[in-house]
Design an enzyme around this catalytic site. Structure first.
Site, mmCIF file in Angstrom:
data_model
loop_
_atom_site.group_PDB
_atom_site.id
_atom_site.type_symbol
_atom_site.label_atom_id
_atom_site.label_comp_id
_atom_site.label_asym_id
_atom_site.label_seq_id
_atom_site.Cartn_x
_atom_site.Cartn_y
_atom_site.Cartn_z
ATOM 1 N N PRO A 152 0.844 -1.202 0.000
ATOM 2 C CA PRO A 152 0.000 0.000 0.000
ATOM 3 C C PRO A 152 0.875 1.247 0.000
ATOM 4 O O PRO A 152 1.515 1.573 0.992
ATOM 5 C CB PRO A 152 -0.797 -0.134 1.306
ATOM 6 C CG PRO A 152 0.047 -0.993 2.187
ATOM 7 C CD PRO A 152 0.835 -1.899 1.295
ATOM 8 N N ASP A 175 5.942 2.656 2.037
ATOM 9 C CA ASP A 175 5.178 1.447 2.341
ATOM 10 C C ASP A 175 4.373 1.725 3.603
ATOM 11 O O ASP A 175 4.918 1.780 4.707
ATOM 12 C CB ASP A 175 6.140 0.266 2.550
ATOM 13 C CG ASP A 175 5.414 -1.052 2.794
ATOM 14 O OD1 ASP A 175 4.202 -1.034 3.090
ATOM 15 O OD2 ASP A 175 6.067 -2.110 2.721
ATOM 16 N N HIS A 176 3.052 1.924 3.433
ATOM 17 C CA HIS A 176 2.225 2.354 4.566
ATOM 18 C C HIS A 176 2.042 1.260 5.618
ATOM 19 O O HIS A 176 1.557 1.536 6.716
ATOM 20 C CB HIS A 176 0.859 2.837 4.059
ATOM 21 C CG HIS A 176 0.292 3.976 4.836
ATOM 22 N ND1 HIS A 176 0.806 4.390 6.046
ATOM 23 C CD2 HIS A 176 -0.757 4.812 4.580
ATOM 24 C CE1 HIS A 176 0.109 5.409 6.502
ATOM 25 N NE2 HIS A 176 -0.844 5.688 5.632
ATOM 26 N N ARG A 177 2.414 0.026 5.307
ATOM 27 C CA ARG A 177 2.374 -1.031 6.320
ATOM 28 C C ARG A 177 3.455 -0.812 7.360
ATOM 29 O O ARG A 177 3.316 -1.223 8.521
ATOM 30 C CB ARG A 177 2.587 -2.398 5.670
ATOM 31 C CG ARG A 177 1.563 -2.805 4.623
ATOM 32 C CD ARG A 177 1.981 -4.052 3.887
ATOM 33 N NE ARG A 177 3.281 -3.886 3.237
ATOM 34 C CZ ARG A 177 3.919 -4.856 2.565
ATOM 35 N NH1 ARG A 177 3.351 -6.053 2.463
ATOM 36 N NH2 ARG A 177 5.079 -4.626 2.005
ATOM 37 N N ILE A 217 5.548 2.348 7.428
ATOM 38 C CA ILE A 217 5.880 3.749 7.678
ATOM 39 C C ILE A 217 4.595 4.566 7.763
ATOM 40 O O ILE A 217 3.813 4.618 6.799
ATOM 41 C CB ILE A 217 6.789 4.304 6.565
ATOM 42 C CG1 ILE A 217 8.077 3.478 6.477
ATOM 43 C CG2 ILE A 217 7.121 5.777 6.811
ATOM 44 C CD1 ILE A 217 8.950 3.803 5.271
#
Length: 435
Positions: A233, A407-409, A411
């Site tokens: 994501p 990477d929103h998982r 950060i």
């Protein structure tokens, strides 16, 4: 005793490769360290060296052969005092291609095609038979409007080769059945389907076109980018950065470095700035592993370099700890070997974050795809003169846009914003990155 040369594993992830080119032929004498072949892996084209001396007795895998599994015997070397002519090819193990099969599967180079006399008269083709022809012969035939089913091949097992189509003249239109047979056998779509499969409904073969076989590098790029967009994501954060101070400092530094033959680029300085920013915001210098998170203590910056084979990312190790002159010298050397497909695996595998600069193409802003398993990539646009508020007054400044893909998982947006804020400060006040 003869020595079997096997397809080597030239990188930790390599399972198979393409035997791109033989640099020796049967009967040649080789010594340890001599170059034997060029092998295309999923990352680069690398040279394969001899480790023993002897005479090349048998070449078992033809150049141009794809999908050669690691461990497959590709050639046999006769040792000193051994009669090379008496050396027999080893029996192919289960799952390994036989020499004859690899020779027939391998497409000849476009610049030169070798033909061999057929050992037996080629059987006559019926209207429903599949036409055997080399990729180059097919391409020439398509350009000249030739019906391959009407030609007799002079290659092994009646295979139509370059020489058969070069002097052939377009004849009368083939029978419908023969035309259908030739069309089914010829590669007619970019995503060429195996023999017998229908062409994609969207494909219009009336449009002039060429078929280009994907290299292992391009296949890997396609696989990794698809994986990245489908599984990671992405969150995108953009800042506008004033470049005037950095450009002024670059000019002054280059005057001092001129006697050493070093010329800093803007990209060299941005690599340094990203390295410093990553070490100062360790929550962005990470890799997401599902149930675990890897936090790196050093910033190794992968730098996107465009090559004829596709994009590759040589790594500047410890970008924060290196001087600008060291980064500049290292990048020039890495980029040169990247374009020649001569990078070593350790020079492009790894890295904690990436930077991609398209400013030289005039691209104002773009969003880059994360290079897994890294957690972020920085996309750099072109510096251009823009209206800008300077000291509370409207003026003109050299400004570029930089976009971070995170990477929103792994950060959070706030942590990504902190890195972008610090990167902007370092570029606008560049003495902070070299102090």
């Amino acid at each position: 005793m003869s020595i079997e040369l096997k397809m080597p594993a030239l990188s930790p992830t390599m399972e198979e490769g393409t035997l791109a080119k033989w640099l020796v032929k049967e009967g040649d004498t080789v010594a340890a360290g001599d170059l034997l072949a060029e092998i295309e892996t999923d990352k680069a084209t690398m040279e394969f060296e001899a480790v023993d001396e002897g005479v090349v007795a048998r070449i078992l895998v033809a150049e141009g052969t794809d999908g050669v599994k690691v461990g497959t015997v590709i050639a046999v070397i006769a040792e000193e005092g051994e009669d090379a002519g008496s050396v027999e090819a080893p029996k192919a193990e289960k799952g390994q291609p036989k020499a004859k099969e690899t020779a027939e599967k391998a497409g000849p180079a476009e610049t030169e095609e070798k033909t061999e006399p057929a050992s037996a008269p080629a059987p006559k083709r019926g209207e429903g038979d599949r036409v055997k022809a080399s990729p180059l012969a097919r391409r020439i035939a398509a350009e000249k409007g030739l019906d391959l089913s009407a030609l007799e091949g002079s290659g092994p097992n009646g295979r139509i080769v370059k020489a058969d189509v070069e002097d052939a003249k377009p004849g009368a239109a083939p029978k419908p059945q023969a035309a259908a047979s030739a069309a089914a056998a010829a590669p007619t779509a970019p995503a060429a389907a195996p023999a017998g499969e229908a062409k994609p409904v969207w494909f219009d073969d009336s449009i002039p076109h060429e078929i280009e076989k994907l290299s292992n590098i391009r296949k890997t790029i396609a696989r990794r980018l698809t994986e990245a967009k489908q599984t990671i994501p992405h969150i995108y954060l953009t800042v506008d950065i004033r470049l005037d101070a950095l450009l002024k400092l670059r000019g002054e530094l280059n005057k001092g470095l001129e006697s050493r033959g070093v010329k800093l680029s803007v990209n060299d300085m941005l690599i340094k700035a990203l390295g410093v920013a990553l070490e100062a915001t360790p929550k962005c210098n990470v890799t997401f592993l599902g149930n675990d998170m890897v936090s790196y203590k050093r910033a190794d910056v992968s730098v996107a370099v465009s090559t004829p084979s596709g994009l590759i990312t040589p790594i500047v190790r410890d970008a924060a700890g290196k001087s600008l002159s060291k980064i500049s010298t290292e990048m020039k050397e890495l980029a040169g070997r990247a374009k020649d497909n001569k990078l070593k695996p350790e020079e492009y595998q790894g890295g904690t974050a990436s930077i991609s600069n398209m400013g030289m193409f005039g691209i104002k802003q773009f969003e880059a795809v994360i290079n897994p398993p890294q957690g972020m990539i920085l996309a750099i646009g072109a510096g251009e003169k823009r209206p800008y508020i300077v000291d509370d007054a409207l003026g003109v400044a050299t400004v570029m846009s930089a976009t971070g893909s995170f990477d929103h998982r792994a950060i959070d947006g706030a942590d990504g914003a902190e890195l972008m804020k610090l990167f902007k400060e370092l570029v606008e006040n560049p003495f902070g990155m070299i102090a």
